[in-house]
Design a protein around this motif. Structure first.
Motif, PDB file in Angstrom:
ATOM      1  N   UNK A 245       0.847  -1.188   0.000  1.00 43.26           N
ATOM      2  CA  UNK A 245       0.000   0.000   0.000  1.00 43.26           C
ATOM      3  C   UNK A 245       0.887   1.245   0.000  1.00 43.26           C
ATOM      4  N   UNK A 246       0.431   2.249  -0.672  1.00 43.76           N
ATOM      5  CA  UNK A 246       1.133   3.526  -0.678  1.00 43.76           C
ATOM      6  C   UNK A 246       1.254   4.006   0.765  1.00 43.76           C
TER       7      UNK A 246
ATOM      8  N   UNK B  23      -1.642   4.740   4.589  1.00 37.02           N
ATOM      9  CA  UNK B  23      -1.659   4.063   5.880  1.00 37.02           C
ATOM     10  C   UNK B  23      -2.267   4.996   6.927  1.00 37.02           C
ATOM     11  N   UNK B  24      -2.977   4.435   7.895  1.00 38.23           N
ATOM     12  CA  UNK B  24      -3.660   5.272   8.901  1.00 38.23           C
ATOM     13  C   UNK B  24      -2.753   6.313   9.558  1.00 38.23           C
TER      14      UNK B  24
ATOM     15  N   UNK C 125      -1.057  13.692   6.723  1.00 39.10           N
ATOM     16  CA  UNK C 125      -0.161  14.236   5.705  1.00 39.10           C
ATOM     17  C   UNK C 125      -0.779  14.081   4.311  1.00 39.10           C
ATOM     18  N   UNK C 126      -1.415  12.956   4.054  1.00 40.99           N
ATOM     19  CA  UNK C 126      -2.080  12.735   2.768  1.00 40.99           C
ATOM     20  C   UNK C 126      -3.157  13.786   2.535  1.00 40.99           C
TER      21      UNK C 126
END
Length: 61
Positions: free
Chosen positions: A5-6, A10-11, A16-17
């Motif tokens: 997974x990118x 991730x949780x 930041x995403x």
């Protein structure tokens, strides 16, 4: 075989995403506004023309 997974998905990296996504959306929005401003030119004249066109469409139908 699994695909990793990118890391941004991730949780622990979601904040930041989201921050990066919001920054990119703001940049794209600014670019679209600049393009619209260059196409529209004088906003008062543009609004007047749009109102006249709308009025002519509604009165003829």
């Amino acid at each position: 075989m699994t695909q990793s997974i990118n890391p941004l998905l991730k949780p622990e990296n979601r904040e930041e995403f989201i921050r990066q996504a919001m920054k990119e959306m703001s940049a794209q929005q600014e670019e679209i506004i600049k393009k619209a401003d260059s196409l529209i030119g004088n906003i008062d004249l543009f609004e007047e023309n749009v109102r006249k066109q709308f009025a002519s469409y509604t009165s003829s139908h």
